[in-house]
Design a protein around this motif. Structure first.
Motif, PDB file in Angstrom:
ATOM      1  N   PHE A  32       0.727  -1.101  -0.094  1.00 51.48           N
ATOM      2  CA  PHE A  32      -0.045  -0.045  -0.090  1.00 51.48           C
ATOM      3  C   PHE A  32       0.862   1.244   0.084  1.00 51.48           C
ATOM      4  N   ASN A  33       1.950   1.313   0.708  1.00 50.43           N
ATOM      5  CA  ASN A  33       2.864   2.679   0.630  1.00 50.43           C
ATOM      6  C   ASN A  33       3.306   2.719  -0.552  1.00 50.43           C
ATOM      7  N   LYS A  34       3.652   1.584  -1.531  1.00 52.25           N
ATOM      8  CA  LYS A  34       4.200   1.932  -2.913  1.00 52.25           C
ATOM      9  C   LYS A  34       3.076   2.343  -3.579  1.00 52.25           C
ATOM     10  N   TYR A  35       1.765   2.127  -3.381  1.00 49.75           N
ATOM     11  CA  TYR A  35       0.863   2.642  -4.108  1.00 49.75           C
ATOM     12  C   TYR A  35       0.399   4.132  -3.580  1.00 49.75           C
ATOM     13  N   GLU A  36       0.495   4.421  -2.327  1.00 51.29           N
ATOM     14  CA  GLU A  36       0.172   5.701  -1.972  1.00 51.29           C
ATOM     15  C   GLU A  36       1.276   6.742  -2.485  1.00 51.29           C
ATOM     16  N   GLU A  37       2.588   6.286  -2.551  1.00 51.13           N
ATOM     17  CA  GLU A  37       3.493   7.110  -2.797  1.00 51.13           C
ATOM     18  C   GLU A  37       3.208   7.642  -4.566  1.00 51.13           C
ATOM     19  N   ALA A  38       2.933   6.785  -5.118  1.00 50.16           N
ATOM     20  CA  ALA A  38       2.648   7.005  -6.787  1.00 50.16           C
ATOM     21  C   ALA A  38       1.612   7.792  -6.644  1.00 50.16           C
ATOM     22  N   PHE A  39       0.376   7.467  -5.933  1.00 48.51           N
ATOM     23  CA  PHE A  39      -0.878   8.092  -5.810  1.00 48.51           C
ATOM     24  C   PHE A  39      -0.491   9.585  -5.298  1.00 48.51           C
ATOM     25  N   LYS A  40       0.235   9.937  -4.335  1.00 46.13           N
ATOM     26  CA  LYS A  40       0.582  11.450  -3.863  1.00 46.13           C
ATOM     27  C   LYS A  40       1.394  11.959  -4.943  1.00 46.13           C
ATOM     28  N   TYR A  41       2.255  11.580  -5.869  1.00 53.53           N
ATOM     29  CA  TYR A  41       2.908  12.041  -6.796  1.00 53.53           C
ATOM     30  C   TYR A  41       2.131  12.425  -7.658  1.00 53.53           C
ATOM     31  N   ILE A  42       0.844  11.703  -8.253  1.00 53.79           N
ATOM     32  CA  ILE A  42       0.004  12.298  -9.245  1.00 53.79           C
ATOM     33  C   ILE A  42      -0.888  13.164  -8.717  1.00 53.79           C
TER      34      ILE A  42
ATOM     35  N   LYS B  24       4.583   7.698 -15.973  1.00 52.66           N
ATOM     36  CA  LYS B  24       5.679   6.851 -16.071  1.00 52.66           C
ATOM     37  C   LYS B  24       6.753   7.328 -15.068  1.00 52.66           C
ATOM     38  N   HIS B  25       6.624   8.473 -14.631  1.00 57.73           N
ATOM     39  CA  HIS B  25       7.609   8.564 -13.228  1.00 57.73           C
ATOM     40  C   HIS B  25       6.915   8.032 -12.229  1.00 57.73           C
ATOM     41  N   ALA B  26       5.633   8.106 -11.736  1.00 60.01           N
ATOM     42  CA  ALA B  26       4.825   7.509 -10.902  1.00 60.01           C
ATOM     43  C   ALA B  26       5.038   6.035 -10.787  1.00 60.01           C
ATOM     44  N   GLU B  27       4.715   5.408 -11.860  1.00 61.38           N
ATOM     45  CA  GLU B  27       4.852   3.823 -12.006  1.00 61.38           C
ATOM     46  C   GLU B  27       6.142   3.377 -11.839  1.00 61.38           C
TER      47      GLU B  27
ATOM     48  N   SER C  78      -2.897  -4.064 -13.260  1.00 61.92           N
ATOM     49  CA  SER C  78      -4.119  -3.501 -13.212  1.00 61.92           C
ATOM     50  C   SER C  78      -4.005  -2.221 -12.566  1.00 61.92           C
ATOM     51  N   GLY C  79      -5.105  -1.367 -13.020  1.00 57.78           N
ATOM     52  CA  GLY C  79      -5.128   0.243 -12.820  1.00 57.78           C
ATOM     53  C   GLY C  79      -6.314   0.770 -12.661  1.00 57.78           C
ATOM     54  N   GLY C  80      -6.379   2.105 -12.546  1.00 58.53           N
ATOM     55  CA  GLY C  80      -7.464   2.814 -12.524  1.00 58.53           C
ATOM     56  C   GLY C  80      -7.304   4.401 -12.449  1.00 58.53           C
ATOM     57  N   GLY C  81      -8.300   5.391 -13.107  1.00 59.34           N
ATOM     58  CA  GLY C  81      -8.119   6.579 -13.291  1.00 59.34           C
ATOM     59  C   GLY C  81      -8.162   7.361 -11.834  1.00 59.34           C
ATOM     60  N   ILE C  82      -7.279   8.178 -11.792  1.00 61.93           N
ATOM     61  CA  ILE C  82      -6.943   8.873 -10.582  1.00 61.93           C
ATOM     62  C   ILE C  82      -7.298  10.716 -10.993  1.00 61.93           C
ATOM     63  N   THR C  83      -8.481  11.086 -10.418  1.00 59.25           N
ATOM     64  CA  THR C  83      -8.353  12.723 -10.263  1.00 59.25           C
ATOM     65  C   THR C  83      -8.303  13.154  -9.002  1.00 59.25           C
ATOM     66  N   ILE C  84      -8.465  14.645  -9.130  1.00 61.73           N
ATOM     67  CA  ILE C  84      -8.137  15.161  -7.731  1.00 61.73           C
ATOM     68  C   ILE C  84      -9.278  14.918  -6.622  1.00 61.73           C
ATOM     69  N   TYR C  85     -10.323  14.467  -6.807  1.00 56.53           N
ATOM     70  CA  TYR C  85     -11.391  13.873  -6.030  1.00 56.53           C
ATOM     71  C   TYR C  85     -11.119  12.388  -5.643  1.00 56.53           C
TER      72      TYR C  85
ATOM     73  N   LEU D 114      -3.461   5.286 -13.395  1.00 58.10           N
ATOM     74  CA  LEU D 114      -2.255   4.815 -12.459  1.00 58.10           C
ATOM     75  C   LEU D 114      -2.412   3.221 -12.312  1.00 58.10           C
ATOM     76  N   THR D 115      -1.462   2.445 -12.876  1.00 52.56           N
ATOM     77  CA  THR D 115      -1.182   0.973 -12.883  1.00 52.56           C
ATOM     78  C   THR D 115      -0.048   0.510 -12.265  1.00 52.56           C
ATOM     79  N   PHE D 116      -0.355  -0.785 -11.843  1.00 51.40           N
ATOM     80  CA  PHE D 116       0.861  -1.525 -11.263  1.00 51.40           C
ATOM     81  C   PHE D 116       0.771  -3.131 -11.556  1.00 51.40           C
ATOM     82  N   PRO D 117       2.047  -3.753 -11.435  1.00 51.19           N
ATOM     83  CA  PRO D 117       1.995  -5.201 -11.811  1.00 51.19           C
ATOM     84  C   PRO D 117       1.642  -5.843 -10.284  1.00 51.19           C
TER      85      PRO D 117
END
Length: 327
Positions: free
Chosen positions: A77-87, A259-262, A301-308, A101-104
């Motif tokens: 989760f921390n890895k995902y959260e780091e990428a999420f925060k960057y976006i 690309k930078h986030a993933e 797998s992945g999904g769309g991230i918005t400001i909300y 945002l996607t991850f293997p």
């Protein structure tokens, strides 16, 4: 034959289109490993496909077990959260409005990739050299009789939730995300077509699997191509890449951000696949994707991230998409 680059791929697609020669094609997310081959030259020991019934395999010959189990390892989760925060930081700065945002995620399979190909139910299915298997529900573009249509898919919910359809259609975050992607695809189609319009907005597709059933929200966008479109099939497709539904808006800057986030190579995941039967072209986005990476299997797998977006709900959605739709 395989092509060494996108320029050769475009030339071949244009030539095949002009001469009404059926072909099958793949383009990876980075447009670095394109594949195009005449249907008559495809080796079924290396590639199996079924694109809406257009196929090179004989289902009567398969005796595969339809009981497919997937054991999914938990993405940190921390890895995902780091990428999420960057976006999110880039979205607050106005650099992106929607980012996919996607991850293997490592999985253990109770079946081979070829067995999954045969047993899965999806619009676009592909098994490639035992490197990966795709069972995607998402249309990229269709071209028929001078019209081009696209069907962006954004918004997913567990169908078992009470009033799931009403909930997903009323969700403000999902509605904003879908509106953004529809606008992006409409702008993309305007680069290759005229009289572009949204024919159908936010309708529900039901995805049935042996693990869970999902509802997904799609729209249909249509445009008119010029009379010589068959001679320009390669140019038309490449102008639309990468697919807007698996990148975001604005597309060019958002691709840099994800690309930078993933921090990994998507490869063929989130690329496109499809066929031309001599008259019509049909293609899908390569989501719902399992890859063999040095003997271990990863479900991308992945999904769309918005400001909300909320990080915990997006993380759950990422994991909820790990399934094989078996009929």
């Amino acid at each position: 034959m395989k092509c060494s680059g996108m320029e050769n791929w475009i030339l071949k697609a244009n030539y095949f289109g002009k001469n009404n020669i059926p072909f099958v094609f793949l383009v990876d997310f980075n447009l670095s490993k394109p594949f195009i081959e005449k249907v008559s030259d495809i080796d079924s020991s290396q590639m199996l496909y079924n694109f809406n019934g257009y196929t090179n395999c004989n289902y009567k010959d398969n005796t595969f077990n339809k009981s497919i189990c997937i054991k999914s390892y938990t993405l940190d989760f921390n890895k995902y959260e780091e990428a999420f925060k960057y976006i999110h930081q880039n979205q607050y700065s106005g650099n992106s409005y929607l980012a996919n945002l996607t991850f293997p995620i490592r999985v253990e399979l109770g079946a081979s990739l070829k067995e999954i190909f045969y047993c899965s139910v999806a619009k676009y299915k592909l098994w490639y050299q035992d490197e990966f298997v795709v069972f995607s529900p998402e249309i990229f573009v269709r071209i028929d009789k001078g019209l081009i249509s696209s069907y962006p898919m954004k918004g997913t919910i567990d169908a078992s939730i009470k009033n799931a359809e009403e909930i997903i259609l009323a969700n403000e975050k999902e509605a904003a995300e879908h509106a953004t992607i529809v606008d992006l695809i409409r702008n993309d189609l305007n680069m290759v077509a005229s009289n572009v319009y949204v024919e159908k907005y936010r309708y529900i597709d039901r995805i049935i699997s042996n693990q869970r059933n999902l509802l997904q929200v799609s729209s249909k966008i249509v445009g008119k191509l010029s009379e010589d479109y068959n001679e320009r099939l390669g140019d038309i497709i490449v102008k639309l890449l990468p697919a807007g539904s698996i990148t975001g808006a604005p597309k060019k800057k958002t691709v840099e951000i994800i690309k930078h986030a993933e921090k990994y190579d998507r490869g063929y995941y989130c690329g496109i696949c499809g066929y031309f039967d001599g008259y019509r072209l049909d293609s899908g986005v390569m989501i719902r994707f399992i890859e063999n990476m040095d003997g271990e299997y990863y479900y991308k797998s992945g999904g769309g991230i918005t400001i909300y977006s909320d990080v915990e709900s997006e993380y759950r959605e990422l994991n909820n998409k790990i399934y094989v739709p078996v009929g």
